[in-house]
Design an enzyme around this catalytic site. Structure first.
Site, PDB file in Angstrom:
ATOM      1  N   GLY A  72       3.596  -8.699  -7.315  1.00 25.31           N
ATOM      2  CA  GLY A  72       3.753  -9.932  -8.089  1.00 25.31           C
ATOM      3  C   GLY A  72       2.449 -10.669  -8.348  1.00 25.31           C
ATOM      4  O   GLY A  72       2.464 -11.788  -8.860  1.00 25.31           O
TER       5      GLY A  72
ATOM      6  N   GLY B   1       0.108  -8.503 -13.826  1.00 26.07           N
ATOM      7  CA  GLY B   1       0.909  -7.878 -14.878  1.00 26.07           C
ATOM      8  C   GLY B   1       2.356  -8.330 -14.980  1.00 26.07           C
ATOM      9  O   GLY B   1       2.661  -9.537 -14.994  1.00 26.07           O
TER      10      GLY B   1
ATOM     11  N   TYR C 276       3.491  10.986 -12.086  1.00 26.15           N
ATOM     12  CA  TYR C 276       3.991   9.612 -12.216  1.00 26.15           C
ATOM     13  C   TYR C 276       5.458   9.637 -12.661  1.00 26.15           C
ATOM     14  O   TYR C 276       6.310   8.942 -12.093  1.00 26.15           O
ATOM     15  CB  TYR C 276       3.114   8.873 -13.227  1.00 26.15           C
ATOM     16  CG  TYR C 276       3.571   7.476 -13.587  1.00 26.15           C
ATOM     17  CD1 TYR C 276       3.438   6.425 -12.691  1.00 26.15           C
ATOM     18  CD2 TYR C 276       4.120   7.214 -14.849  1.00 26.15           C
ATOM     19  CE1 TYR C 276       3.843   5.133 -13.041  1.00 26.15           C
ATOM     20  CE2 TYR C 276       4.519   5.936 -15.208  1.00 26.15           C
ATOM     21  CZ  TYR C 276       4.383   4.897 -14.296  1.00 26.15           C
ATOM     22  OH  TYR C 276       4.783   3.630 -14.637  1.00 26.15           O
TER      23      TYR C 276
HETATM   24  P1  NAP Z   1      -0.452  -3.942 -12.690  1.00 19.55           P
HETATM   25  O1  NAP Z   1      -0.858  -5.136 -13.464  1.00 19.55           O
HETATM   26  O2  NAP Z   1      -1.470  -2.947 -12.292  1.00 19.55           O
HETATM   27  O3  NAP Z   1       0.380  -4.400 -11.415  1.00 19.55           O
HETATM   28  C1  NAP Z   1       0.715  -3.480 -10.395  1.00 19.55           C
HETATM   29  C2  NAP Z   1       1.074  -4.311  -9.177  1.00 19.55           C
HETATM   30  O4  NAP Z   1       1.460  -3.422  -8.114  1.00 19.55           O
HETATM   31  C3  NAP Z   1      -0.090  -5.146  -8.679  1.00 19.55           C
HETATM   32  O5  NAP Z   1       0.407  -6.385  -8.270  1.00 19.55           O
HETATM   33  C4  NAP Z   1      -0.596  -4.361  -7.468  1.00 19.55           C
HETATM   34  O6  NAP Z   1      -1.208  -5.245  -6.551  1.00 19.55           O
HETATM   35  C5  NAP Z   1       0.724  -3.784  -6.956  1.00 19.55           C
HETATM   36  N1  NAP Z   1       0.530  -2.574  -6.135  1.00 19.55           N
HETATM   37  C6  NAP Z   1       0.020  -1.382  -6.515  1.00 19.55           C
HETATM   38  N2  NAP Z   1      -0.016  -0.541  -5.479  1.00 19.55           N
HETATM   39  C7  NAP Z   1       0.481  -1.230  -4.415  1.00 19.55           C
HETATM   40  C8  NAP Z   1       0.710  -0.907  -3.064  1.00 19.55           C
HETATM   41  N3  NAP Z   1       0.408   0.305  -2.560  1.00 19.55           N
HETATM   42  N4  NAP Z   1       1.232  -1.849  -2.244  1.00 19.55           N
HETATM   43  C9  NAP Z   1       1.531  -3.082  -2.731  1.00 19.55           C
HETATM   44  N5  NAP Z   1       1.359  -3.433  -4.007  1.00 19.55           N
HETATM   45  C10 NAP Z   1       0.833  -2.521  -4.840  1.00 19.55           C
HETATM   46  O7  NAP Z   1       0.637  -3.078 -13.490  1.00 19.55           O
HETATM   47  P2  NAP Z   1       1.970  -3.464 -14.288  1.00 19.55           P
HETATM   48  O8  NAP Z   1       1.825  -2.872 -15.613  1.00 19.55           O
HETATM   49  O9  NAP Z   1       2.297  -4.880 -14.158  1.00 19.55           O
HETATM   50  O10 NAP Z   1       3.019  -2.557 -13.492  1.00 19.55           O
HETATM   51  C11 NAP Z   1       4.173  -3.083 -12.855  1.00 19.55           C
HETATM   52  C12 NAP Z   1       5.215  -1.979 -12.771  1.00 19.55           C
HETATM   53  O11 NAP Z   1       5.594  -1.594 -14.100  1.00 19.55           O
HETATM   54  C13 NAP Z   1       4.714  -0.707 -12.095  1.00 19.55           C
HETATM   55  O12 NAP Z   1       5.740  -0.181 -11.266  1.00 19.55           O
HETATM   56  C14 NAP Z   1       4.446   0.223 -13.258  1.00 19.55           C
HETATM   57  O13 NAP Z   1       4.550   1.579 -12.900  1.00 19.55           O
HETATM   58  C15 NAP Z   1       5.536  -0.193 -14.218  1.00 19.55           C
HETATM   59  N6  NAP Z   1       5.258   0.165 -15.619  1.00 19.55           N
HETATM   60  C16 NAP Z   1       4.200  -0.371 -16.278  1.00 19.55           C
HETATM   61  C17 NAP Z   1       3.954   0.015 -17.589  1.00 19.55           C
HETATM   62  C18 NAP Z   1       2.786  -0.533 -18.378  1.00 19.55           C
HETATM   63  O14 NAP Z   1       2.475   0.026 -19.436  1.00 19.55           O
HETATM   64  N7  NAP Z   1       2.125  -1.593 -17.945  1.00 19.55           N
HETATM   65  C19 NAP Z   1       4.799   0.926 -18.216  1.00 19.55           C
HETATM   66  C20 NAP Z   1       5.874   1.448 -17.524  1.00 19.55           C
HETATM   67  C21 NAP Z   1       6.101   1.061 -16.211  1.00 19.55           C
HETATM   68  P3  NAP Z   1      -2.471  -4.813  -5.636  1.00 19.55           P
HETATM   69  O15 NAP Z   1      -3.359  -3.977  -6.483  1.00 19.55           O
HETATM   70  O16 NAP Z   1      -3.064  -6.090  -5.185  1.00 19.55           O
HETATM   71  O17 NAP Z   1      -1.856  -4.040  -4.524  1.00 19.55           O
END
Ligand code: NAP
Length: 248
Positions: free
Chosen positions: A14, A17, A150
């Site tokens: 949280g 993104g 992924y």
């Molecule tokens: P983001 O901005 O990179 O956010 C990812 C979040 O996950 C960050 O808060 C990160 O925080 C946290 N995170 C990653 N690895 C972690 C771990 N091992 N433990 C705890 N927290 C962790 O990406 P987003 O696009 O918002 O992605 C959110 C979700 O949407 C993800 O599940 C992603 O796969 C999914 N999604 C995104 C897209 C897209 O195009 N953006 C498309 C399809 C699905 P820290 O780095 O501080 O740990």
């Protein structure tokens, strides 16, 4: 009355993104928000930006113990919760022939195992009538280049969610899947695509989307709010929020 007034919500990932946009919207709808992430400084800044007493909890969702500790803390602070958003996730683009064992394990530890044990730990705290939202990805069902590992790590989530919807039915807990297409977030900088190639990558992605552009985190947050608060008869569905990319 605000749609999440008096509700306690936990959102993994949280601090950035989609998760941060969701936390902001939930807080503006009256929720007490608890966000997680691994970077303490980013969490602190995000909690401040979200306001409304948002709490940041630092830890790795790949760790079984993290979920146990989070659940114990949340139980102590609030007694229970109403909405759990399993959103934290990672992606590194690679063709299957070069994926290392470590990279494979990392994807499944965060994206799959992290969601499973997060729900296992937090489910006993979810009050009757609460709900769970699991963030998957369009890649789980649509073939996209270099997304194989992924995609596999996300594909399990729909099966988990459908099973949980039945497992938790006696407590009237709904479980739904939020499935984003490409969304403009920090994750784009973590794909393994070079800075020089990123604009071309983004333009190509946008060209594949009938909406003609990538999504915004706020658009995913609105969909999460619908599942959390308004969609009270919606259970076990996969809500695609992808600008129509699944059709193209
Ligand atoms: P983001 O901005 O990179 O956010 C990812 C979040 O996950 C960050 O808060 C990160 O925080 C946290 N995170 C990653 N690895 C972690 C771990 N091992 N433990 C705890 N927290 C962790 O990406 P987003 O696009 O918002 O992605 C959110 C979700 O949407 C993800 O599940 C992603 O796969 C999914 N999604 C995104 C897209 C897209 O195009 N953006 C498309 C399809 C699905 P820290 O780095 O501080 O740990």
């Amino acid at each position: 009355m605000k749609s999440l007034e008096g509700k306690v919500t936990v959102i993994t990932g949280g601090n950035s993104g989609i998760g941060k946009a969701t936390a902001k919207l939930f807080a503006s709808e009256g929720a007490q928000v608890i966000i997680t992430g691994r970077r303490q400084d980013v969490l602190d800044r995000a909690a401040e930006e979200i306001g409304s007493g948002a709490i940041g909890v630092c830890g790795d969702v790949a760790s079984y113990d993290f979920h146990q500790k989070l659940a114990a803390d949340v139980r102590q602070w609030f007694g229970g919760i109403d909405v759990y958003v399993a959103n934290a996730g990672i992606i590194n683009l690679e063709t299957s022939d070069t994926v290392t064992e470590a990279e494979y394990d990392k994807h499944f530890a965060v994206n799959t195992r992290g969601v499973f044990f997060g729900v296992q730990a937090i489910a006993p705290l979810i009050r009757n009538g609460g709900n769970i939202i699991v963030t998957s990805s369009l890649a789980a069902t649509k073939v996209l280049p270099q997304h194989t590992v992924y995609a596999g790590s996300k594909a399990a989530l729909a099966a988990f969610a459908r099973n949980w919807a039945i497992e938790f039915k006696d407590r009237r807990i709904r479980v739904n899947i939020l499935t984003p297409g490409p969304v403009q977030t920090e994750i784009l900088g973590k794909l393994g695509v070079s800075d020089a190639d990123l604009p071309g990558f983004e333009a190509h992605m946008a060209s594949l989307i009938p909406a003609g552009r990538m999504g915004r985190p706020e658009e995913l947050a609105e969909a999460a709010l619908f599942l959390a608060a308004k969609g009270t008869f919606v259970n076990g569905v996969e809500l695609m929020v992808d600008g129509g990319m699944s059709l193209a």
